[in-house]
Write a protein that holds these residues in place. Structure first.
Motif, PDB file in Angstrom:
ATOM      1  N   ASP A 215      -3.575  -6.233   0.850  1.00  0.00           N
ATOM      2  CA  ASP A 215      -4.712  -5.422   1.292  1.00  0.00           C
ATOM      3  C   ASP A 215      -4.205  -4.380   2.283  1.00  0.00           C
ATOM      4  O   ASP A 215      -3.753  -4.720   3.375  1.00  0.00           O
ATOM      5  CB  ASP A 215      -5.760  -6.306   1.950  1.00  0.00           C
ATOM      6  N   SER A 217      -6.186  -1.602   3.089  1.00  0.00           N
ATOM      7  CA  SER A 217      -7.412  -0.814   3.184  1.00  0.00           C
ATOM      8  C   SER A 217      -7.553  -0.118   4.535  1.00  0.00           C
ATOM      9  O   SER A 217      -7.016  -0.557   5.552  1.00  0.00           O
ATOM     10  CB  SER A 217      -8.629  -1.712   2.966  1.00  0.00           C
ATOM     11  N   SER A 239      -5.970  -4.080  -2.679  1.00  0.00           N
ATOM     12  CA  SER A 239      -7.075  -3.274  -2.177  1.00  0.00           C
ATOM     13  C   SER A 239      -6.542  -2.068  -1.433  1.00  0.00           C
ATOM     14  O   SER A 239      -5.690  -2.189  -0.548  1.00  0.00           O
ATOM     15  CB  SER A 239      -7.961  -4.104  -1.239  1.00  0.00           C
ATOM     16  N   GLU A 241      -9.044   0.270  -0.451  1.00  0.00           N
ATOM     17  CA  GLU A 241     -10.358   0.802  -0.069  1.00  0.00           C
ATOM     18  C   GLU A 241     -10.278   1.568   1.243  1.00  0.00           C
ATOM     19  O   GLU A 241      -9.609   1.164   2.203  1.00  0.00           O
ATOM     20  CB  GLU A 241     -11.357  -0.335   0.078  1.00  0.00           C
TER      21      GLU A 241
END
Length: 244
Positions: A215, A217, A239, A241
């Motif tokens: 991740d 993000s 991820s 994001e």
């Protein structure tokens, strides 16, 4: 919770919680709890064959700015004296404020007291880290937030390579430290909310062949880091994001 005893003991099935009420008083004022009694309770818990998992969570005084004047009256040292009895604790969460010498020294001393830790979370306060990997040789999970770039680098240097989960959040650094490559057992890596990290991974990142969860993000990453392809063979979750 009784006003006569600021220690709250809550028992619910197999879960128990002790709560220390923070107060700011005069140096000669009595502690808001019976330290001797509490230490005896902690010893019973630590030696119990029934209790399988002990988690310690504590918020340090800030040690900087206006609140520094209260440190001479802080109950930190008394509470820490009690929780150090829990030698078999598997989880330790320490909450501090911005990196400062008081919190840094206190946290490092605490880490030398717990040899059975499998999970560690440090929120702020840390400026350095014990460099002896044997201190936390059983650690599998580590969370770091608001500890500063130098604190992060020193923490990664001191952590055991047996680590399986690492979360690095709200830390301002531009390039991930080269030490990340020693964690060859890492399956979960989280790097989020750093307003300087633009996706610069060191070459040692390629060593993380067991990575399953990544991740990155909410970082200022404009171009997808191609080095991620080098560790993608076991990757199940990725991820990006909130990246630019």
């Amino acid at each position: 919770e009784s006003p006569l005893d600021a220690t709250l003991v809550m028992v619910n099935g197999s879960n128990a919680m002790f709560h220390f009420t923070k107060i700011e008083g005069e140096p000669d004022e009595p502690l808001p709890f019976n330290k001797k009694r509490l230490k005896n309770i902690m010893k019973m818990i630590n030696g119990s064959k029934v209790i399988k998992n002990i988690s310690v969570r504590y918020a340090l005084d800030s040690g900087s700015g206006f609140s520094a004047q209260w440190l001479k009256n802080s109950i930190d040292k008394h509470v820490i004296e009690c929780i150090k009895v829990l030698k078999s604790a598997k989880s330790l969460h320490i909450f501090a404020h911005s990196p400062n010498q008081y919190a840094d020294e206190t946290i490092k001393k605490l880490l030398t007291e717990f040899n059975e830790l499998e999970e560690l979370m440090i929120y702020g306060g840390l400026k350095s880290f014990p460099e002896d990997e044997k201190l936390l040789s059983k650690l599998k999970v580590a969370y770091f937030e608001y500890i500063g770039a130098k604190g992060l680098e020193k923490a990664l240097r001191g952590l055991s390579p047996r680590l399986e989960l690492l979360a690095i959040n709200l830390i301002k650094f531009k390039k991930l430290p080269n030490e990340i490559g020693k964690f060859t057992n890492l399956t979960h890596l989280e790097i989020t909310y750093s307003d300087k990290f633009d996706g610069m991974f060191p070459d040692s990142f390629k060593n993380l062949k067991k990575l399953e969860y990544l991740d990155i993000s909410f970082n200022p990453i404009e171009t997808f880091p191609e080095i991620i392809y080098e560790v993608a063979q076991n990757l199940k979750y990725l991820s990006i994001e909130g990246c630019d």
